[in-house]
Design a protein around this motif. Structure first.
Motif, PDB file in Angstrom:
ATOM      1  N   THR A 158      -5.707  16.389  11.852  1.00  0.00           N
ATOM      2  CA  THR A 158      -4.431  15.897  11.327  1.00  0.00           C
ATOM      3  C   THR A 158      -3.315  15.964  12.359  1.00  0.00           C
ATOM      4  N   GLU A 159      -3.428  16.833  13.375  1.00  0.00           N
ATOM      5  CA  GLU A 159      -2.422  16.900  14.435  1.00  0.00           C
ATOM      6  C   GLU A 159      -2.657  15.844  15.514  1.00  0.00           C
ATOM      7  N   GLY A 160      -3.724  15.052  15.383  1.00  0.00           N
ATOM      8  CA  GLY A 160      -4.012  14.019  16.367  1.00  0.00           C
ATOM      9  C   GLY A 160      -4.803  14.510  17.554  1.00  0.00           C
ATOM     10  N   ASP A 161      -5.398  15.710  17.476  1.00  0.00           N
ATOM     11  CA  ASP A 161      -6.172  16.267  18.580  1.00  0.00           C
ATOM     12  C   ASP A 161      -7.658  15.951  18.400  1.00  0.00           C
ATOM     13  N   LEU A 162      -8.348  15.740  19.522  1.00  0.00           N
ATOM     14  CA  LEU A 162      -9.793  15.524  19.523  1.00  0.00           C
ATOM     15  C   LEU A 162     -10.485  16.883  19.559  1.00  0.00           C
ATOM     16  N   VAL A 163     -11.305  17.224  18.530  1.00  0.00           N
ATOM     17  CA  VAL A 163     -11.932  18.535  18.425  1.00  0.00           C
ATOM     18  C   VAL A 163     -13.450  18.393  18.386  1.00  0.00           C
ATOM     19  N   ASN A 164     -14.157  19.460  18.805  1.00  0.00           N
ATOM     20  CA  ASN A 164     -15.617  19.415  18.974  1.00  0.00           C
ATOM     21  C   ASN A 164     -16.353  19.811  17.694  1.00  0.00           C
ATOM     22  N   ARG A 165     -15.977  19.246  16.578  1.00  0.00           N
ATOM     23  CA  ARG A 165     -16.655  19.460  15.304  1.00  0.00           C
ATOM     24  C   ARG A 165     -16.817  18.112  14.608  1.00  0.00           C
ATOM     25  N   LYS A 166     -17.983  17.886  13.961  1.00  0.00           N
ATOM     26  CA  LYS A 166     -18.186  16.610  13.293  1.00  0.00           C
ATOM     27  C   LYS A 166     -17.303  16.514  12.059  1.00  0.00           C
ATOM     28  N   PRO A 178       0.984   2.828  40.378  1.00  0.00           N
ATOM     29  CA  PRO A 178       0.245   3.966  39.829  1.00  0.00           C
ATOM     30  C   PRO A 178       0.517   4.172  38.336  1.00  0.00           C
ATOM     31  N   GLN A 179      -0.551   4.523  37.566  1.00  0.00           N
ATOM     32  CA  GLN A 179      -0.442   4.827  36.145  1.00  0.00           C
ATOM     33  C   GLN A 179      -0.913   6.268  35.930  1.00  0.00           C
ATOM     34  N   TYR A 180      -0.231   6.979  34.995  1.00  0.00           N
ATOM     35  CA  TYR A 180      -0.465   8.423  34.884  1.00  0.00           C
ATOM     36  C   TYR A 180      -0.527   8.838  33.418  1.00  0.00           C
ATOM     37  N   TRP A 181      -1.450   9.785  33.103  1.00  0.00           N
ATOM     38  CA  TRP A 181      -1.517  10.419  31.786  1.00  0.00           C
ATOM     39  C   TRP A 181      -2.092  11.822  31.933  1.00  0.00           C
ATOM     40  N   GLU A 182      -1.920  12.642  30.902  1.00  0.00           N
ATOM     41  CA  GLU A 182      -2.343  14.044  30.947  1.00  0.00           C
ATOM     42  C   GLU A 182      -3.118  14.415  29.678  1.00  0.00           C
ATOM     43  N   MET A 183      -3.965  15.463  29.809  1.00  0.00           N
ATOM     44  CA  MET A 183      -4.685  16.043  28.679  1.00  0.00           C
ATOM     45  C   MET A 183      -4.494  17.562  28.709  1.00  0.00           C
ATOM     46  N   LYS A 184      -4.115  18.130  27.557  1.00  0.00           N
ATOM     47  CA  LYS A 184      -3.989  19.580  27.430  1.00  0.00           C
ATOM     48  C   LYS A 184      -5.063  20.048  26.451  1.00  0.00           C
ATOM     49  N   SER A 185      -5.997  20.895  26.926  1.00  0.00           N
ATOM     50  CA  SER A 185      -7.143  21.311  26.119  1.00  0.00           C
ATOM     51  C   SER A 185      -7.146  22.820  25.924  1.00  0.00           C
ATOM     52  N   ARG A 186      -7.337  23.242  24.678  1.00  0.00           N
ATOM     53  CA  ARG A 186      -7.456  24.663  24.347  1.00  0.00           C
ATOM     54  C   ARG A 186      -8.931  24.996  24.136  1.00  0.00           C
ATOM     55  N   VAL A 187      -9.444  25.952  24.930  1.00  0.00           N
ATOM     56  CA  VAL A 187     -10.878  26.283  24.935  1.00  0.00           C
ATOM     57  C   VAL A 187     -11.045  27.766  24.613  1.00  0.00           C
ATOM     58  N   SER A 188     -11.946  28.075  23.679  1.00  0.00           N
ATOM     59  CA  SER A 188     -12.295  29.472  23.394  1.00  0.00           C
ATOM     60  C   SER A 188     -13.808  29.563  23.247  1.00  0.00           C
ATOM     61  N   GLY A 233     -18.372  27.558  20.863  1.00  0.00           N
ATOM     62  CA  GLY A 233     -16.946  27.832  20.847  1.00  0.00           C
ATOM     63  C   GLY A 233     -16.163  26.638  20.335  1.00  0.00           C
ATOM     64  N   ASN A 234     -14.857  26.655  20.573  1.00  0.00           N
ATOM     65  CA  ASN A 234     -13.964  25.611  20.078  1.00  0.00           C
ATOM     66  C   ASN A 234     -13.265  24.919  21.242  1.00  0.00           C
ATOM     67  N   VAL A 235     -13.141  23.581  21.147  1.00  0.00           N
ATOM     68  CA  VAL A 235     -12.415  22.779  22.131  1.00  0.00           C
ATOM     69  C   VAL A 235     -11.500  21.822  21.371  1.00  0.00           C
ATOM     70  N   SER A 236     -10.226  21.796  21.741  1.00  0.00           N
ATOM     71  CA  SER A 236      -9.251  20.897  21.124  1.00  0.00           C
ATOM     72  C   SER A 236      -8.461  20.218  22.232  1.00  0.00           C
ATOM     73  N   MET A 237      -8.519  18.867  22.328  1.00  0.00           N
ATOM     74  CA  MET A 237      -7.887  18.120  23.417  1.00  0.00           C
ATOM     75  C   MET A 237      -6.719  17.293  22.878  1.00  0.00           C
ATOM     76  N   THR A 238      -5.547  17.473  23.503  1.00  0.00           N
ATOM     77  CA  THR A 238      -4.332  16.750  23.124  1.00  0.00           C
ATOM     78  C   THR A 238      -3.951  15.783  24.244  1.00  0.00           C
ATOM     79  N   LEU A 239      -3.622  14.539  23.895  1.00  0.00           N
ATOM     80  CA  LEU A 239      -3.132  13.567  24.871  1.00  0.00           C
ATOM     81  C   LEU A 239      -1.637  13.774  25.077  1.00  0.00           C
TER      82      LEU A 239
END
Length: 669
Positions: free
Chosen positions: A471-479, A508-518, A642-648
């Protein structure tokens, strides 16, 4: 809230300790560190941010900080009692009291039952409103002889023992009762408190004397300025230059004195703060520590206290007063070139006062000076015409120089206006709905204009059998729990692509990803954690990741068999390019935030991956085949480990600093 009521924080990560959070450990400097920082210390070395002392964990065995654990317990009861739940039956009821013998929180129901059961009716139950910080003296049992109390202390081994241990392994050792050992430590701590309080008082007095010295220096400075100005009024025509020299000398000496005083004050303040911190901890030890805690803490407190006390205590600082030397004022005219000086502080003022007397030699010196002045005046009149002509010539040269300077300024202004106009044209040519930044202010062309494009996850192509977007728009590693209807989703790739391919922007074109890993457990067998990259449209769902695909560029984080840890690896067209080890610890419970940036330049045919947190370029891939559109790809893996959550992070949400611009320029050069 007083200082004693403040929850302690970890001296490494600065996170506040909580009752159910990581356990505090005690560093040799008596500052706390959480269990998370101890287990995840890079290279086995911890650096205390409070006193900057480094501790090598391979050489030091840290013990749990029992004093702060009990402090956290009492602070939680005092300030967050409504958050405490009954631990007797785990029924979820709010706790209202604490049983010290059972070490359990009890709700009202369990409290009544506790008081009625024969086995526990004599237990002392403490209501939260009546609890006060006190040392717990519940007897502990021997780990070897299970039912024997630990009531003795082996002074040689510095270890608590029971009566049976006394006649076994510790038969030939010096043993005293625990009460005697604890009383000895208490007296020693009280003695340390008295000594440190005395030292702290001296430091306070020393700081006060330094501050008074600073104020005295300021008053002396003001007084001497007034004296110097008054003295030189009658001699202004001859003494202007000398007056300036003396004022500069006074200012320099004043600054030097104040700088010395400030350095002394800073040093003393640091020592005072250190002493205050030690006193605070001893106060907490005396407030919270049990007798066994006191015995175990003795060597810690003794060593650091002795180090502080062995440092020489500062003495009250007295700053001598500077004076202005007006000696031999009557002979000033004949000695004008050397008259006056700012004497160092401490010189007897009476010895430098002018006696206002004049001898025959003084009269002759005055006549000689007058004669010299008359000769100088005649020479000045003779050369006045020549100086006048030279002045006219100098004025003409100055006017010509000013005309040349004005022409140069006009030309520079026209150039700046043309450059600004060109900059506006370039920016208008690339600015749409995204953040636009000029990488180099002195270079105005499309190659130095950076577009922070608005990428979006393609929700209609997410492989819901393996991952989903929350719901926060993050890509997570769970089906996904529910699979919506519709075709066109990815079947093999563990993630999704962007909603559209990268445009041919010519810059040049630029973007970032912030990922929380546990990690719940260590990774094995080259397990993947996450991946970012680009590929052609037909390659988006060929495999579970891009690392082995032709016409693709990617950066992935995974368990590395080569380096024996978790590494960041870049790949191009199915081939490994570069591997950076030690991305994060491969241990259970490890938690980390990874922040990566990607810059793509279709003109230079380059794509680069960077570590935003470390502000470093990880890898730059050249000769990228951009003849066909490239699609950004995003993958998250290891659902069982573990858990992975990736935010654009895209567009205006990107914090574009000058350091980041320099990093991007370096990556594209």
């Amino acid at each position: 809230m007083s200082r004693m009521d403040t929850f302690p924080k970890c001296s490494v990560c600065q996170q506040q300790f909580t009752l159910k959070g990581p356990v505090p450990y005690l560093l040799p400097c008596l500052h706390p560190v959480c269990e998370t920082c101890v287990t995840s210390a890079a290279g086995g070395v911890i650096s205390c941010s409070t006193c900057q002392r480094e501790v090598n964990l391979t050489d030091t065995n840290l013990q749990k900080d029992a004093v702060r654990q009990k402090e956290i317990f009492h602070l939680t009861v005092k300030h967050h009692a409504t958050e405490l739940l009954c631990t007797n039956d785990d029924d979820g009821n709010q706790a209202v009291c604490w049983c010290q013998e059972c070490e359990e929180f009890l709700c009202e129901y369990c409290q009544n039952m506790h008081s009625s059961i024969k086995l526990t009716r004599k237990h002392v139950l403490q209501n939260f409103s009546d609890m006060a910080p006190t040392a717990s003296n519940i007897p502990a049992f021997c780990s070897i002889h299970k039912h024997h109390l630990l009531y003795l202390f082996d002074k040689s081994c510095k270890k608590l023992i029971c009566g049976k241990c006394r006649f076994d392994v510790h038969a030939d050792r010096e043993v005293v009762e625990l009460d005697v050992a604890a009383d000895t430590v208490t007296k020693q701590l009280n003695h340390h408190t008295d000594e440190l309080s005395t030292l702290q008082a001296r430091q306070q007095s020393h700081m006060q004397s330094i501050r008074q010295g600073t104020e005295s220096t300021d008053r002396t400075n003001d007084s001497l300025i007034e004296t110097i100005c008054h003295t030189f009024q009658s001699l202004r025509s001859q003494l202007d230059q000398r007056e300036k020299e003396l004022l500069i000398d006074l200012e320099s000496q004043t600054k030097e004195t104040k700088a010395t005083l400030y350095a002394q004050l800073t040093t003393c303040e640091e020592k005072w703060k250190t002493c205050t911190g030690l006193l605070d901890y001893i106060a907490k030890v005396l407030l919270y520590a049990s007798k066994s805690d006191l015995v175990e803490l003795e060597s810690y407190v003794e060593d650091i206290t002795r180090n502080y006390l062995e440092t020489a205590a500062p003495q009250t600082h007295v700053v001598p007063t500077a004076v202005f030397n007006t000696n031999s004022l009557s002979t000033l005219k004949s000695n004008i070139s050397v008259f006056g000086a700012i004497l160092p502080r401490g010189v007897d003022e009476e010895s430098v006062k002018d006696k206002d007397t004049q001898t025959d030699a003084d009269v002759m010196a005055d006549l000689e000076m007058k004669h010299k002045m008359d000769l100088t005046e005649l020479k000045t009149k003779i050369g006045s015409d020549e100086k006048h002509m030279q002045g006219l010539k100098t004025l003409t040269d100055k006017l010509n120089a000013e005309i040349k300077s004005l022409k140069s300024c006009i030309d520079e202004k026209e150039t700046s206006e043309k450059r600004a106009s060109k900059t506006i044209d370039v920016l208008l040519g690339v600015a749409t709905d995204c953040g636009v930044h000029l990488l180099k202010s002195e270079v105005v062309d499309r190659s130095m204009v950076l577009k922070c494009i608005h990428l979006k996850y393609d929700k209609d192509r997410v492989n819901l059998d393996l991952v989903h977007i929350n719901t926060e728009g993050d890509l997570v590693n769970r089906k996904s729990d529910t699979r919506p209807a519709g075709e066109g989703r990815l079947k093999k790739y563990w993630g999704t692509c962007s909603t559209a391919p990268l445009p041919r922007a010519g810059c040049p074109q630029y973007w970032e990803m912030k990922s929380r890993v546990s990690l719940d457990k260590p990774l094995t067998e080259a397990d993947l954690i996450l991946e970012v990259g680009v590929c052609r449209e037909e390659q988006r769902d060929v495999s579970h990741h891009l690392g082995g695909q032709p016409s693709s560029c990617s950066m992935l984080v995974a368990d590395c068999r080569t380096h024996g840890g978790i590494c960041s690896r870049t790949c191009k067209e199915g081939k490994h390019v570069l591997c950076r080890p030690d991305t994060l610890p491969n241990t259970a419970g490890a938690s980390h935030t990874l922040h990566y940036g990607v810059v793509y330049d279709d003109t230079r045919k380059k794509i680069a991956f960077s570590d935003v947190k470390e502000n470093k370029v990880m890898s730059t891939l050249d000769n990228v085949d951009s003849r066909l559109p490239l699609w950004p790809m995003f993958g998250v893996y290891m659902p069982s480990s573990g858990n992975v959550s990736m935010t654009l992070v895209v567009g205006s949400d990107i914090n574009m600093t000058e350091e980041k611009k320099a990093m991007i320029v370096k990556a594209l050069s």
